[in-house]
Design a protein around this motif. Sequence first.
Motif, mmCIF file in Angstrom:
data_model
loop_
_atom_site.group_PDB
_atom_site.id
_atom_site.type_symbol
_atom_site.label_atom_id
_atom_site.label_comp_id
_atom_site.label_asym_id
_atom_site.label_seq_id
_atom_site.Cartn_x
_atom_site.Cartn_y
_atom_site.Cartn_z
ATOM 1 N N ARG A 82 1.136 7.301 -5.023
ATOM 2 C CA ARG A 82 0.420 7.848 -4.531
ATOM 3 C C ARG A 82 1.297 9.244 -5.460
ATOM 4 O O ARG A 82 2.539 9.551 -5.791
ATOM 5 C CB ARG A 82 0.439 8.489 -3.802
ATOM 6 C CG ARG A 82 -0.892 7.936 -3.218
ATOM 7 C CD ARG A 82 -1.493 8.182 -2.438
ATOM 8 N NE ARG A 82 -2.613 7.358 -1.833
ATOM 9 C CZ ARG A 82 -4.197 7.355 -1.822
ATOM 10 N NH1 ARG A 82 -4.055 8.739 -2.011
ATOM 11 N NH2 ARG A 82 -4.960 7.151 -0.840
ATOM 12 N N VAL A 112 -0.092 4.984 1.211
ATOM 13 C CA VAL A 112 -1.213 6.032 1.945
ATOM 14 C C VAL A 112 -0.641 7.249 2.286
ATOM 15 O O VAL A 112 0.426 7.594 1.847
ATOM 16 C CB VAL A 112 -1.777 5.364 2.963
ATOM 17 C CG1 VAL A 112 -2.325 4.554 2.886
ATOM 18 C CG2 VAL A 112 -0.434 5.690 4.600
ATOM 19 N N HIS A 140 0.712 -0.823 -0.153
ATOM 20 C CA HIS A 140 -0.090 0.229 -0.104
ATOM 21 C C HIS A 140 0.808 1.244 -0.150
ATOM 22 O O HIS A 140 1.851 1.346 0.873
ATOM 23 C CB HIS A 140 -0.994 0.238 1.229
ATOM 24 C CG HIS A 140 -1.736 -0.929 1.283
ATOM 25 N ND1 HIS A 140 -2.678 -1.388 -0.075
ATOM 26 C CD2 HIS A 140 -2.601 -1.661 2.095
ATOM 27 C CE1 HIS A 140 -3.900 -1.902 0.556
ATOM 28 N NE2 HIS A 140 -3.577 -2.776 1.923
#
Length: 623
Positions: free
Chosen positions: A565, A537, A535
């Motif tokens: 991201r 974030v 992940h």
Amino acid sequence: MTGLAPCTGLDRADWLATTDRLLTALRPWASADHATITPPGDPGGYGTRVDGLEGFARSFMGAAFRIAGTEDATSTELAEWYAEGIAAGVDPGNPGRWVRPGEHDQAKVEAAALSLGLHLTRTRIWDRLDQRTRDRVVDYLAELVGAAVPPINWVWFRIVTQTFLRSVGGPWSRADLDHDLAVHESFVRADGWFADGPERAFDHYAGWALHFYPVIWLEMAAGEERAEELRERYLARLDAFLPQAAALVGADGGPLFQGRSLTYRFAAAAPFWAGAIAGSTALSPGELRRAASGVLRHFLDRGVPDEQGLLPLGWHGAWRPIAQRYSGPGSPYWAFKGMAGLALPADHPVWTAREEPLPVEGGDVIEVMPAPGWLVAGTRSDGIVRVVNHGTDHGREGVLVSDPPLYARIGYSTATSPVLSAAGWEEPLDSSVSLLDHEGRASHRAGFRTLAIGATDGAAHGFSIGRAHWVVPTPGQPDHGSGRIGEITAGPEILVGSIVRGPWEVRLARVEGAGANGPLRVTGWPVAPGGAISHVVDLGGLPEHGVVTIPDATPISATTEIPWRASAGAAQAGRWYAAGVLLSRDPAAVAPPAVAFEAGHAAVTWPDGVTSRVELPEVGHGS
């Protein structure tokens, strides 16, 4: 699993059986006179004759470990078979003779394997060769005396070869020895680490070459003045290195997937056997055995060797893109370095000790390794060891080249592979912080400068800064691990920071100075769909997100997914961007940390409520 091998189930008999299986599987690929062994597969970059020499020399090294430590019928047969090959290989009238060191540089590498094997089997092979063959062997190996070798781990090939020559009354050079030992000293870094040459080249060569050969040489040259002068120094470095090497092994035995020549696979066990051979006390015999057997177990459990008993170019299965230019079908058999423990007799403490847990099996690991610039985080819950990199790029500070995927990524682990297909060479797709240009291409970081590395409040931290740049590579460059030169477009500097604890890295980034006209992108760990959890974030300024999916990008899985991201629009100079980057096999680990910036510090609150407060480096614009 019980007895002396509660962790891996591998005892000395299993090691012998694996070695025998590998050696037997090579026989059908040997020439009729045994001089060359050319496993199946496309020729390497140096041609079939070199491939055949590699297959013989590297497997002979493995056979020699077995012969030296085990007196049985198999060892007797191996000695006879390889003795025939040696006689044929050095026969100048044999059309299938070996490529000589004076004809091709790669033969200098193989000369060391031949010399080591002959040393280990002196009474079983060398002493039984006829005088003409021994003279021819000496003439062959003597081509290394005064020969040029590059200032990397290759100096040890000349040292080992000339040490054997000296022991049998052949030619050798004191000047060569002094030169090569001095070059080795130039590789020395802190805490038992070596760089493989003048670049920031930190990888498995530190263990399977730059610690392994000194230990072997000390044994070969025992009693000689120069070796005895250096013995204490060399063994102290090995003692410093071994606990760190053990901390880089995953609970499943997986070695850190980082650096070139990974197709040597369980050669990664070599430094642990070097510790046993040297009588190191930095790790107990049970710890050394656990680490070495763990590495072998990792591959045995994943289809290595293959159904034919062979080691194709690849990692678990065959995967040709893992190869460097110098790799051919005989190259993977440097894996036999990982069998060095078989030279030790069955009653040696490393074989009679009970396995003891690896560091990651004993609890979570947080360690700082300043020499390579690595932050190490191992988690007991899933057995993964991660390295966050702020010091290694197989290059030099300030020299702008493309990022080599096996060196310049921010993250490496025992459970993932960086993108090694062509796409991963063109731009950093995984474990990166980049600016995107108007075509959406990601900038490179090679040539960066390490600013700080350390530990505080239960977390490890590192900071580095580098000029964002884009590279159009010059065609036809060899792949020896370094980044590629080419046409450079330079952008602003990017300061990158990492604060690491458990499965999470808080990754910080700040653009220094003007010149950014595209978004800032942070990419996460490359994983197989449905495999480990990866992940990224948003912890500040990175609202855009997605996942890149790439087929056939790594030797670990058919498909690779990479989360990312990015900032909304062009990156702003002087502001901190922050992301939480996760790699885990534990579903309970997905709760993210939080970060706050206060008075020149970053304060990270981890999912368990612990807070780590880290000082942020002062970097002026345009520095």
